[in-house]
Design an enzyme around this catalytic site. Structure first.
Site, short mmCIF file in Angstrom:
data_model
loop_
_atom_site.label_atom_id
_atom_site.label_comp_id
_atom_site.label_asym_id
_atom_site.label_seq_id
_atom_site.Cartn_x
_atom_site.Cartn_y
_atom_site.Cartn_z
N GLU A 39 0.82 -1.22 0.00
CA GLU A 39 0.00 0.00 0.00
C GLU A 39 0.86 1.27 0.00
O GLU A 39 0.78 2.08 0.95
CB GLU A 39 -0.94 0.02 1.21
CG GLU A 39 -1.92 -1.13 1.23
CD GLU A 39 -2.99 -0.99 2.31
OE1 GLU A 39 -2.92 -0.06 3.14
OE2 GLU A 39 -3.93 -1.80 2.30
N GLU A 66 -4.81 -8.66 0.51
CA GLU A 66 -5.46 -8.39 1.80
C GLU A 66 -6.94 -8.14 1.54
O GLU A 66 -7.30 -7.42 0.60
CB GLU A 66 -4.92 -7.13 2.50
CG GLU A 66 -3.56 -7.27 3.12
CD GLU A 66 -3.07 -5.98 3.80
OE1 GLU A 66 -3.90 -5.19 4.29
OE2 GLU A 66 -1.85 -5.79 3.83
C1 BG6 Z 1 -4.42 -2.47 5.96
C2 BG6 Z 1 -2.93 -2.39 6.28
O1 BG6 Z 1 -4.76 -1.53 5.01
O2 BG6 Z 1 -5.28 -2.27 7.06
C3 BG6 Z 1 -2.60 -3.08 7.59
O3 BG6 Z 1 -2.15 -2.94 5.23
C4 BG6 Z 1 -3.58 -2.69 8.68
O4 BG6 Z 1 -1.27 -2.81 7.93
C5 BG6 Z 1 -5.00 -3.02 8.22
O5 BG6 Z 1 -3.26 -3.32 9.89
C6 BG6 Z 1 -6.09 -2.80 9.27
O6 BG6 Z 1 -6.19 -1.49 9.71
P1 BG6 Z 1 -7.04 -1.05 10.99
O7 BG6 Z 1 -6.83 0.41 11.09
O8 BG6 Z 1 -8.49 -1.39 10.76
O9 BG6 Z 1 -6.50 -1.80 12.16
#
Ligand code: BG6
Length: 466
Positions: free
Chosen positions: A166, A369
């Site tokens: 990202e 992801e």
């Molecule tokens: C993703 C990232 O976009 O979101 C991760 O690549 C991150 O590193 C994940 O942990 C979740 O984010 P959050 O803010 O909901 O904990």
């Protein structure tokens, strides 16, 4: 079985070094380590990266749990601030080399394909303070020193590399919207960083291809992970469509186009030039970007972006911001994950699949992801101590249905990775939102228990579908 996926499909999950390892024996601090040391209040419940999910100490047990939930591939990130002892000379830290070797060997011994990423937002803080971080082209070259070391040390066993996770989050978080250190608002710097990271990624791709050819490795490849969040317009009015289009080319195509096609979108270059914020570039650098495109793509997708033509005034005192050309739009009909506040819109996965098929040469790609964050997930723990997360199973199924449709229509997608194998530390949000197939029941004891979704994911992986 209703949804069968292609043979050898990746059923896996993703995490990163800074979010899972903990800071044990680390040679240097990354920007989050430093930020936590100087301002712990900035982090949810004041929980920092010191222990994370203790992967540094418990990686064998953790990898065993990952095996138990059926993962055949896992992405994590090698920490630049752990591996390198000296960023300039390329001297490495012996304990870090031991650690990553043991982790990689353990993954392989358990039949799990290690996918190794090089940057997950976590630049060493010294490089920020001394040189200006990603604003500096010297840092771009220091990154290539680190990348080369990774290939040389681990490339005999790691066949799937990623340059950045990202990358857009780096300028957004650190230089536009103040959710990552250094918490600046500087649109011109953000634009230069977009360029410099594209250059860094292309140089790391070039270095990998050189290493691969020299080492005679036939099956190695390198890609980039981009959060390809489609930007949908509020309405079909030309103003809303133009606003969403700008959001799309700035947030997505500014990385996707150089990575896959070797060039920046001409429209974006024109707008940034007209706005007087275009990056500084050299013809030789553009040549490197042109000639070193990725072998494959990782796509992170959580929720769509929705945009409308600007209705409110931008605060001029902040200087140039990309928001000049669009405004976020909250769609009243959106389905919201109430536990995280994000819209759930599975069809976007299909739209991404068709976009990559039709506009990006149908390059091989995977979902790197996707996932459902839940705040206060402990309330879903049943009498047996297991998190009953049917909501997560449903979320995954819905997204896979749309992915399956894309694949049936010719999308070249080879896998699906969930965020994340084991609940992990997440920057400012720390342990607020849980995403794992495996719960960290208690941060103090680091006791870990497979969730209901973990049991389900194993059957998904074994059946190659559901
Ligand atoms: C993703 C990232 O976009 O979101 C991760 O690549 C991150 O590193 C994940 O942990 C979740 O984010 P959050 O803010 O909901 O904990």
């Amino acid at each position: 079985m209703q949804y069968k996926f292609p043979e050898n499909f990746w059923w896996g999950a993703a995490t990163s070094g800074p979010q899972s390892e903990g800071r044990f024996n680390k040679a240097h601090r990354n920007i989050f380590d430093y930020w936590y040391d100087t301002d712990p209040d900035a982090f949810f419940d004041k929980v920092g990266p010191n222990v994370a999910s203790n992967f540094y100490n418990s990686f064998r047990e953790d990898i065993d749990l990952m095996k138990q939930v059926g993962l055949n591939s896992v992405r994590t990130a090698i920490q630049w601030s752990r591996l390198m002892k000296d960023f300039e000379t390329g001297e490495v830290d012996a304990d870090a080399v031991r650690f990553y070797n043991e982790v990689i060997d353990e993954f392989i011994a358990k039949g799990i394909r290690p996918v190794m990423n090089l940057v997950h937002f976590d630049i060493p803080v010294e490089l920020l303070h001394q040189y200006g971080g990603w604003e500096s082209k010297k840092v771009v070259d220091m990154f290539v020193i680190f990348a080369r070391k990774c290939y040389e040390l681990f490339g005999d066993r790691v066949k799937d590399w990623i340059t950045f996770n990202e990358p857009m989050v780096i300028p957004e978080g650190g230089y536009l919207y103040k959710f990552h250190y250094p918490l600046k608002v500087d649109g011109k710097a953000a634009v230069q960083i977009v360029y410099n990271i594209n250059l860094a990624s292309a140089k790391a791709v070039q270095a990998y291809h050189e290493y691969r050819d020299k080492a005679g490795i036939k099956d190695g490849r390198i890609g980039i992970v981009i959060n390809l969040t489609p930007a949908y317009p509020r309405s079909e009015s030309p103003e809303d469509v133009a606003a969403a289009h700008f959001a799309e080319i700035f947030k997505n195509n500014a990385f996707l186009d150089p990575a896959v096609k070797g060039e920046f979108p001409a429209e974006l270059v024109k707008i940034l030039t007209d706005d007087g914020v275009i990056w500084e570039s050299e013809p030789e650098e553009l040549e490197i970007i042109r000639n070193n495109t990725v072998d494959y793509l990782g796509v992170n997708y959580y929720h769509p972006a929705r945009a409308k033509a600007r209705e409110t005034e931008l605060d001029e005192s902040l200087g140039w911001l990309p928001d000049k050309h669009f405004e976020d739009y909250e769609w009243p009909e959106a389905r919201i994950n109430a536990h995280r506040g994000w819209e759930i819109y599975p069809k976007a996965i299909y739209d991404i699949a068709i976009n990559v098929r039709d506009n990006y040469g149908n390059i091989p790609w995977y979902i790197s992801e996707n996932g459902m964050g839940v705040e206060g997930e402990a309330k879903f723990r049943n009498a047996d101590g297991v998190i009953d997360d049917d909501y997560r199973i449903d979320f995954i199924k819905e997204h896979l249905e749309w992915l399956h449709k894309g694949i049936e229509e010719g999308a070249n997608c080879f896998g699906y990775h969930l965020w994340t194998p084991i609940d992990c530390w997440s920057w400012m949000n720390a342990y607020k939102n849980r995403y794992g197939l495996i719960a960290v029941d208690d941060l103090a004891t680091q006791k870990k228990t497979i969730k209901k979704s973990g049991v389900w994911f194993k059957s998904l992986s074994e059946n190659n579908g559901f």
